[in-house]
Design a protein around this motif. Structure first.
Motif, mmCIF file in Angstrom:
data_model
loop_
_atom_site.group_PDB
_atom_site.id
_atom_site.type_symbol
_atom_site.label_atom_id
_atom_site.label_comp_id
_atom_site.label_asym_id
_atom_site.label_seq_id
_atom_site.Cartn_x
_atom_site.Cartn_y
_atom_site.Cartn_z
ATOM 1 N N SER A 90 1.673 -37.817 -6.085
ATOM 2 C CA SER A 90 1.566 -36.409 -6.464
ATOM 3 C C SER A 90 0.143 -35.979 -6.140
ATOM 4 C CB SER A 90 1.856 -36.253 -7.952
ATOM 5 O OG SER A 90 0.797 -36.818 -8.701
ATOM 6 N N HIS B 53 -2.062 -34.838 -8.018
ATOM 7 C CA HIS B 53 -2.983 -35.301 -9.055
ATOM 8 C C HIS B 53 -3.338 -36.764 -8.845
ATOM 9 C CE1 HIS B 53 -5.025 -34.970 -12.801
ATOM 10 N NE2 HIS B 53 -4.438 -36.048 -13.237
ATOM 11 N N GLU B 54 -2.323 -37.576 -8.560
ATOM 12 C CA GLU B 54 -2.562 -39.000 -8.298
ATOM 13 C C GLU B 54 -3.435 -39.161 -7.056
ATOM 14 O OE1 GLU B 54 1.420 -40.401 -7.984
ATOM 15 O OE2 GLU B 54 1.772 -40.368 -10.143
ATOM 16 N N ASN C 295 -5.684 -37.120 -5.918
ATOM 17 C CA ASN C 295 -7.084 -36.812 -6.225
ATOM 18 C C ASN C 295 -7.739 -37.929 -7.020
ATOM 19 O OD1 ASN C 295 -7.419 -34.384 -4.945
ATOM 20 N ND2 ASN C 295 -6.669 -33.195 -6.667
ATOM 21 N N TRP D 150 -7.482 -42.650 -16.731
ATOM 22 C CA TRP D 150 -6.219 -42.016 -16.333
ATOM 23 C C TRP D 150 -5.404 -41.653 -17.570
ATOM 24 C CZ3 TRP D 150 -3.722 -39.673 -12.548
ATOM 25 C CH2 TRP D 150 -2.350 -39.605 -12.573
ATOM 26 N N VAL E 27 2.110 -38.150 -15.079
ATOM 27 C CA VAL E 27 1.941 -36.970 -15.902
ATOM 28 C C VAL E 27 3.337 -36.514 -16.306
ATOM 29 C CG1 VAL E 27 1.324 -34.531 -15.780
ATOM 30 C CG2 VAL E 27 -0.177 -36.257 -14.794
ATOM 31 N N ALA F 135 -0.804 -31.725 -19.487
ATOM 32 C CA ALA F 135 -1.709 -32.209 -18.442
ATOM 33 C C ALA F 135 -2.550 -31.089 -17.875
ATOM 34 C CB ALA F 135 -0.890 -32.855 -17.354
ATOM 35 N N HIS G 154 -6.028 -30.840 -16.155
ATOM 36 C CA HIS G 154 -7.155 -31.642 -15.690
ATOM 37 C C HIS G 154 -8.135 -30.734 -14.996
ATOM 38 C CE1 HIS G 154 -4.953 -35.647 -15.843
ATOM 39 N NE2 HIS G 154 -4.298 -34.775 -16.549
ATOM 40 N N LEU H 144 -2.952 -29.137 -11.319
ATOM 41 C CA LEU H 144 -2.263 -30.141 -10.529
ATOM 42 C C LEU H 144 -1.355 -31.004 -11.354
ATOM 43 C CD1 LEU H 144 -5.107 -31.227 -8.143
ATOM 44 C CD2 LEU H 144 -2.994 -30.067 -7.560
ATOM 45 N N ALA H 145 -1.598 -30.984 -12.685
ATOM 46 C CA ALA H 145 -0.803 -31.874 -13.511
ATOM 47 C C ALA H 145 0.520 -31.257 -13.889
ATOM 48 C CB ALA H 145 -1.590 -32.213 -14.759
#
Lengths: 165, 426
Positions: A4, A6-7, A9, A47, B38, B44, B46, B69-70
Motif C-alpha cells: 500500500s 503507506h507501507e 513510504n 509501525w 492499517v 490511521a 499518519h 495514506l492510511a
C-alpha cells in the motif's frame, strides 16, 4: 508483492535509517545479534504506534527514541553487563573477514576509548559522531537543552582527544 | 590529535549491517507490515511533517499533511470512481491524485500523470452526462480543471523539448491529442437531437433533474475548451511540421516518431481487441458491435499506415497511425461508457438499412428502456458471486493486479512487435 502507499513510504524509512539505528544500538549493547534484534524491534514498534493513529512529527527522532527505550530495557535485564566483562569475554563489533582484521582491531580500540569516556559525555558524543544526529535532535532525545548538549559535546571531544593521545 | 579523532569517528562508522543482514531484516519487516496492516481509516492518521527520506521540497509537506495514506484500500479505491457531488470526490482529487503526482519522479512520469488527470476530468463529465446529473456549475468547474491540467501538460512538453527530449515530447503530445479527440467525439454525441435527449431525460426522477435539462448548454464550456486545445495543438503541430521539413537532420527523428506511433497504435488495437473478447458475454450487443466497427476502422487505418511507413512516407504514416490510435481509443471509451451500465442512443456510423428517423428513435428508445429494465433486473437479481467478484476486483485494482481494470484505464504499453503483429487480421 503489492505494498500500500503507506507501507511503501514506511519501507523507505527502513531503507534510510536501519543501518544507523543498528549502529546506535550496537555502541550501547556491544552485541551484534542483540543490536540487530533491537533495530528490528524499533521499526516494528514504530509501525505499531503509527498504525494506531498516533502522530509522528519526525520519524528519525522517533526511531531513536524507541531505540533508546529498548536499549534501556535491555541493559536493565542484563544486570551483570559491563564493558569490562565484554572486553574479557570477547566480542565481534563488525562482521569481519581475515582481510578486515585491521578494522576489527580498530573497533576494539573504539570500544575501549568509549568505555573510558565520562558517562555524561558518552551519549552526546556517540549520538553526534557515530549516529550523526544534530544537537537539536540530541537535546530532544536526552531531554536537555541544546546549550547543555553542545557543552557536553565540546567537553566530550576534549576528553576523547586526551584518551586518543 | 585532530586526525586521531577523525580516525576514531571513521572507524566507529565502519560498524554496519552487511547487505545480507539488511536484506533479511527488510524482508522480515515487510512481512510484519503486511501481517499488521492499517485497519480503519479513522484510526490511521499518519502525518509526517518532515519526511527527510522522501523529499526536502516544502510542497511535499503540504501534500504529506493532506495525504491520508492510511485510508483503507477500499476507501481509496471507492474514491477513484467518484464524481463531483460525491463525498469521496475530494479524496480522489486532493488525496489520491496528489499522492500519485508526488510519486511521479521523472519528467516523463509527471507529464503522463498530468495528461491522465485532464482525461479523468473528461471521464467525470461523461459519467455525469450519462447519469443526467451534470449541472451548469459542475460543467464550468470541470472545464476549468481540465484547462488547468491541459496547460500543465503543454508546459511540461515544452520543457521536455527545451531539454532535447524531442522524441518523448512528440509522443506524449500525440497520445494526449488522440485522447482529447476521442473524448470530444464521445461528448459531442451527447448533444444529439432534442427528441432522443428528451426521451432520455424523461426517465430521470424529478429530484435529480439538473439545473438545465439541455446537455448542449452544460457541455458547451467544456467542448469549447476541448476544441480550443485541439486547435492550439494543431496550429503548433503545423508550425512544427513546417520547421521539420526545413531541417534535414529531423528526418531520423520523424522516422522514430512514426515507429513509435506504429507500435502504440498496434498495441492499442490489440488491447481493445482483447477487451472486446473478454467482455463480449457481459455487455450489450449494441455496444460490442459499435466498438467492433470502430476497431475495424482502426485496423484499416493501421494497415494503410504500415504501407506508408514501409514506403518511407513517415508524415503520412504518422497521420494514419494517429487515426488508428484515435479510433481504437474511441472503441475503448465506448466500452468504458457501457461498463457503467448506461446505454446511450448513439447512432451507428453506418446508415441503417430500412428504418426511418422516427422509427430509429423509437427503436433506440425501446432498446434503451429494455436494456435499462434488464439492467435493473440484473441489478436486482445480482449473483452473490458477482458481488464478491466486484469486491475482489476493487481490491485487486488498488493493488494493480486486475487486468480488466488495467485495460479500462487505457494506458498503452509498448510490447514486442512479434507478439502483437499476430493479432492484426486483414
Amino acid at each position: 508483492m503489492g505494498l500500500s502507499p503507506h507501507e511503501h513510504n514506511f519501507i523507505k524509512a527502513y531503507d534510510a535509517y536501519a543501518d544507523a539505528i543498528f549502529r546506535h544500538c550496537y555502541f550501547r549493547v556491544f552485541d551484534r545479534e542483540r543490536a540487530k534484534e533491537l533495530m528490528q524491534e524499533t521499526f516494528t514498534r514504530t509501525w505499531d504506534y503509527m498504525v494506531k493513529g498516533n502522530e509522528v512529527k519526525s520519524i528519525r527522532t522517533f526511531l531513536y527514541k524507541i531505540a533508546n527505550n529498548l536499549i534501556i530495557d535491555h541493559v536493565r535485564k542484563k544486570k551483570e553487563f559491563s564493558l569490562e566483562t565484554l572486553q574479557e569475554t570477547g566480542f565481534e563489533p563488525s562482521h569481519t573477514t581475515k582481510d578486515e582484521l585491521h578494522i576489527h582491531i580498530d573497533a576494539e580500540r573504539v570500544i575501549e576509548v568509549i568505555g573510558k569516556l565520562d558517562e555524561m559525555y558518552r551519549e552526546p558524543i556517540l549520538m553526534r559522531y557515530v549516529d550523526g544526529l544534530k544537537p537539536k535532535e540530541i537535546a530532544e532525545l536526552l531531554n536537555e537543552t541544546v546549550n547543555v548538549v553542545s557543552v557536553r559535546i565540546n567537553r566530550g571531544v576534549k576528553q576523547l582527544r586526551e584518551l586518543l593521545k | 590529535m585532530f586526525g586521531k579523532l577523525r580516525q576514531f569517528i571513521k572507524t566507529s562508522k565502519q560498524v554496519h549491517l552487511t547487505e545480507d543482514e539488511f536484506r533479511a531484516g527488510r524482508e522480515k519487516f515487510m512481512i510484519y507490515m503486511q501481517e499488521n496492516p492499517v485497519r480503519n481509516a479513522e484510526d490511521a492518521r499518519h502525518i509526517w511533517q518532515r519526511p527527510l527520506f522522501l523529499t526536502q521540497r516544502p510542497m511535499f509537506a503540504t501534500i504529506a499533511t493532506i495525504v491520508i495514506l492510511a485510508l483503507s484500500g477500499g476507501t481509496a479505491a471507492a474514491a477513484e470512481g467518484s464524481v463531483p457531488g460525491s463525498s469521496l470526490y475530494p479524496i480522489k482529487v486532493y488525496v489520491n491524485e496528489q499522492v500519485r503526482a508526488a510519486l511521479a519522479v521523472s519528467p516523463q512520469a509527471k507529464v503522463n500523470w498530468e495528461a491522465r488527470r485532464a482525461e479523468r476530468r473528461l471521464e467525470e463529465v461523461t459519467k455525469l452526462v450519462a447519469d443526467n446529473k451534470l449541472t451548469a456549475s459542475t460543467s464550468v468547474q470541470l472545464g476549468e480543471q481540465f484547462k488547468k491540467h491541459a496547460e500543465r501538460v503543454q508546459e511540461r512538453i515544452e520543457r521536455m523539448e527545451e531539454k532535447g527530449n524531442v522524441e518523448n515530447a512528440a509522443w506524449v503530445k500525440h497520445r494526449f491529442e488522440a485522447s482529447l479527440k476521442a473524448h470530444q467525439a464521445i461528448l459531442e454525441r451527447f448533444t444529439t437531437p432534442p427528441s432522443s435527449t428528451t426521451s432520455t431525460t424523461s426517465t430521470v426522477p424529478a429530484q435529480t433533474t439538473p439545473v438545465t435539462t439541455t446537455p448542449e448548454v452544460n457541455l458547451r464550456p467544456l467542448l469549447i475548451e476541448l476544441k480550443l486545445k485541439l486547435k492550439e495543438e494543431k496550429r503548433e503541430e503545423k508550425r512544427e511540421q513546417k520547421d521539420e521539413r526545413k531541417e534535414d537532420r529531423r528526418e531520423e527523428k520523424v522516422e522514430k516518431v512514426a515507429e513509435h506511433a506504429m507500435k502504440s497504435a498496434l498495441h492499442k488495437i490489440n488491447t481493445v481487441s482483447i477487451l472486446i473478447a473478454r467482455v463480449k458475454e457481459k455487455f450489450g450487443a449494441d455496444a460490442i458491435v459499435r466498438a467492433q466497427v470502430k476497431l475495424d476502422l482502426a485496423r484499416r487505418a493501421y494497415v494503410d499506415g504500415k504501407a506508408a511507413f514501409d514506403a518511407k512516407i513517415y508524415e503520412k504514416a504518422i497521420e494514419l497511425f494517429k487515426e488508428a490510435y484515435t479510433l481504437a481509443q474511441e472503441a475503448h471509451l465506448l466500452l468504458n461508457v457501457e461498463r457503467r451500465h448506461v446505454i446511450l442512443p448513439i447512432p451507428l456510423p453506418l446508415p441503417p438499412a430500412t428504418t426511418t428517423p422516427a422509427t430509429s428513435t423509437a427503436t433506440s428508445t425501446t432498446v434503451h428502456s429494455q436494456t435499462t429494465s434488464s439492467v435493473n433486473n440484473d441489478a436486482d437479481d445480482e449473483d452473490e458471486n458477482d458481488k464478491d467478484e466486484d469486491k475482489k476486483d476493487r481490491k485487486d485494482a488498488v493493488r494493480g493486479r486486475d487486468k480488466d481494470f488495467k485495460l479500462f484505464r487505457g494506458r498503452p504499453r509498448i510490447d514486442s512487435n512479434v507478439r502483437v503483429e499476430a493479432n492484426i487480421k486483414l
